[in-house]
Design a protein around this motif. Structure first.
Motif, PDB file in Angstrom:
ATOM      1  N   UNK A   7       9.986   0.425 -29.283  1.00 37.65           N
ATOM      2  CA  UNK A   7      10.846   0.621 -28.392  1.00 37.65           C
ATOM      3  C   UNK A   7      10.429   2.025 -27.723  1.00 37.65           C
ATOM      4  N   UNK A   8       9.788   2.962 -28.448  1.00 34.96           N
ATOM      5  CA  UNK A   8       9.372   4.208 -27.575  1.00 34.96           C
ATOM      6  C   UNK A   8       8.193   3.815 -26.745  1.00 34.96           C
ATOM      7  N   UNK A   9       7.382   2.714 -26.901  1.00 30.73           N
ATOM      8  CA  UNK A   9       6.351   2.452 -26.164  1.00 30.73           C
ATOM      9  C   UNK A   9       6.816   1.798 -24.969  1.00 30.73           C
ATOM     10  N   UNK A  10       7.767   0.838 -25.336  1.00 26.61           N
ATOM     11  CA  UNK A  10       8.613   0.123 -24.109  1.00 26.61           C
ATOM     12  C   UNK A  10       9.148   1.089 -23.055  1.00 26.61           C
ATOM     13  N   UNK A  11       9.944   2.086 -23.809  1.00 27.47           N
ATOM     14  CA  UNK A  11      10.769   3.235 -22.848  1.00 27.47           C
ATOM     15  C   UNK A  11       9.424   3.854 -22.002  1.00 27.47           C
ATOM     16  N   UNK A  12       8.362   4.362 -22.769  1.00 28.80           N
ATOM     17  CA  UNK A  12       7.178   4.845 -22.034  1.00 28.80           C
ATOM     18  C   UNK A  12       6.760   4.236 -20.818  1.00 28.80           C
ATOM     19  N   UNK A  13       6.593   2.804 -21.165  1.00 37.36           N
ATOM     20  CA  UNK A  13       6.148   1.912 -19.914  1.00 37.36           C
ATOM     21  C   UNK A  13       7.084   2.150 -18.749  1.00 37.36           C
ATOM     22  N   UNK A  14       8.470   1.674 -19.081  1.00 42.65           N
ATOM     23  CA  UNK A  14       9.463   1.798 -18.269  1.00 42.65           C
ATOM     24  C   UNK A  14       9.477   2.957 -17.426  1.00 42.65           C
ATOM     25  N   UNK A  15       9.181   4.269 -18.273  1.00 41.23           N
ATOM     26  CA  UNK A  15       9.050   5.346 -17.267  1.00 41.23           C
ATOM     27  C   UNK A  15       7.969   5.681 -16.463  1.00 41.23           C
ATOM     28  N   UNK A  16       6.827   5.048 -16.915  1.00 34.90           N
ATOM     29  CA  UNK A  16       5.591   5.078 -15.997  1.00 34.90           C
ATOM     30  C   UNK A  16       5.766   4.118 -14.627  1.00 34.90           C
ATOM     31  N   UNK A  17       6.578   2.796 -15.062  1.00 34.88           N
ATOM     32  CA  UNK A  17       6.851   2.351 -13.860  1.00 34.88           C
ATOM     33  C   UNK A  17       7.905   2.745 -12.696  1.00 34.88           C
ATOM     34  N   UNK A  18       8.846   3.356 -13.569  1.00 35.22           N
ATOM     35  CA  UNK A  18       9.673   4.214 -12.526  1.00 35.22           C
ATOM     36  C   UNK A  18       9.208   5.008 -11.932  1.00 35.22           C
ATOM     37  N   UNK A  19       8.191   5.961 -12.681  1.00 39.21           N
ATOM     38  CA  UNK A  19       7.482   7.177 -11.853  1.00 39.21           C
ATOM     39  C   UNK A  19       6.639   6.451 -10.872  1.00 39.21           C
ATOM     40  N   UNK A  20       6.073   5.477 -10.690  1.00 39.97           N
ATOM     41  CA  UNK A  20       5.088   4.952  -9.818  1.00 39.97           C
ATOM     42  C   UNK A  20       6.061   4.549  -8.573  1.00 39.97           C
ATOM     43  N   UNK A  21       6.939   3.718  -9.145  1.00 43.18           N
ATOM     44  CA  UNK A  21       8.196   3.320  -7.973  1.00 43.18           C
ATOM     45  C   UNK A  21       8.475   4.618  -7.026  1.00 43.18           C
ATOM     46  N   UNK A  22       9.097   5.609  -7.824  1.00 43.77           N
ATOM     47  CA  UNK A  22       9.459   6.732  -7.181  1.00 43.77           C
ATOM     48  C   UNK A  22       8.294   7.554  -6.276  1.00 43.77           C
ATOM     49  N   UNK A  23       7.211   7.447  -6.643  1.00 45.87           N
ATOM     50  CA  UNK A  23       6.205   7.906  -6.103  1.00 45.87           C
ATOM     51  C   UNK A  23       5.882   7.267  -4.738  1.00 45.87           C
ATOM     52  N   UNK A  24       6.016   5.818  -4.814  1.00 45.73           N
ATOM     53  CA  UNK A  24       5.697   4.931  -3.407  1.00 45.73           C
ATOM     54  C   UNK A  24       6.881   5.218  -2.620  1.00 45.73           C
ATOM     55  N   UNK A  25       7.995   5.199  -3.352  1.00 45.64           N
ATOM     56  CA  UNK A  25       9.534   5.626  -2.307  1.00 45.64           C
ATOM     57  C   UNK A  25       9.115   6.907  -1.811  1.00 45.64           C
ATOM     58  N   UNK A  26       8.673   7.790  -2.370  1.00 50.62           N
ATOM     59  CA  UNK A  26       8.647   9.225  -1.773  1.00 50.62           C
ATOM     60  C   UNK A  26       7.507   9.274  -0.664  1.00 50.62           C
ATOM     61  N   UNK A  27       6.535   8.436  -0.841  1.00 50.07           N
ATOM     62  CA  UNK A  27       5.408   8.498   0.160  1.00 50.07           C
ATOM     63  C   UNK A  27       6.217   7.855   1.313  1.00 50.07           C
ATOM     64  N   UNK A  28       7.046   6.816   1.370  1.00 50.20           N
ATOM     65  CA  UNK A  28       7.538   5.878   2.340  1.00 50.20           C
ATOM     66  C   UNK A  28       8.579   6.891   3.109  1.00 50.20           C
ATOM     67  N   UNK A  29       9.113   7.664   2.149  1.00 47.33           N
ATOM     68  CA  UNK A  29      10.331   8.338   2.858  1.00 47.33           C
ATOM     69  C   UNK A  29       9.675   9.793   3.637  1.00 47.33           C
ATOM     70  N   UNK A  30       8.481  10.172   2.939  1.00 43.57           N
ATOM     71  CA  UNK A  30       7.701  11.301   3.846  1.00 43.57           C
ATOM     72  C   UNK A  30       7.192  10.636   5.149  1.00 43.57           C
ATOM     73  N   UNK A  31       6.711   9.407   5.093  1.00 41.72           N
ATOM     74  CA  UNK A  31       6.216   8.805   6.494  1.00 41.72           C
ATOM     75  C   UNK A  31       7.560   8.805   7.420  1.00 41.72           C
ATOM     76  N   UNK A  32       8.451   8.118   6.790  1.00 37.83           N
ATOM     77  CA  UNK A  32       9.711   7.870   7.776  1.00 37.83           C
ATOM     78  C   UNK A  32      10.074   9.339   8.209  1.00 37.83           C
ATOM     79  N   UNK A  33      10.106  10.352   7.446  1.00 37.80           N
ATOM     80  CA  UNK A  33      10.532  11.596   7.939  1.00 37.80           C
ATOM     81  C   UNK A  33       9.767  12.179   8.984  1.00 37.80           C
ATOM     82  N   UNK A  34       8.076  11.844   8.796  1.00 37.28           N
ATOM     83  CA  UNK A  34       7.413  12.331   9.824  1.00 37.28           C
ATOM     84  C   UNK A  34       7.544  11.674  11.352  1.00 37.28           C
TER      85      UNK A  34
END
Length: 78
Positions: A7-34
């Motif tokens: 369960x802990x391993x699954x949650x860590x995987x989910x957290x890693x996936x969410x982190x990557x998704x948020x990084x991509x979204x942040x990059x897109x938002x920065x481009x849109x903002x620019x």
């Protein structure tokens, strides 16, 4: 015990996936903002240019009014 680690391993995987998704979204938002900042600057520049043209035209209006006022006076003389 193993299920808890899984369960802990699954949650860590989910957290890693969410982190990557948020990084991509942040990059897109920065481009849109620019892009929006650049568009805003272009709009501000066009607005300043339009303001300068209108101010220049307003500066010419008294000269036009003076010439127009003199023209009817000359028509009355004829």
């Amino acid at each position: 015990m193993i299920s808890e680690f899984q369960e802990l391993s699954d949650k860590i995987d989910q957290l890693a996936e969410m982190s990557l998704a948020l990084r991509r979204e942040n990059a897109q938002l920065r481009q849109a903002n620019a892009a929006l900042v650049a568009d805003n600057m272009a709009c501000q520049r066009r607005l300043a240019e339009a303001h300068a043209r209108v101010s220049a035209l307003l500066g010419k209006i008294p000269a036009i009014e003076g010439a127009a006022a003199a023209a009817p006076a000359q028509e009355d003389v004829q």
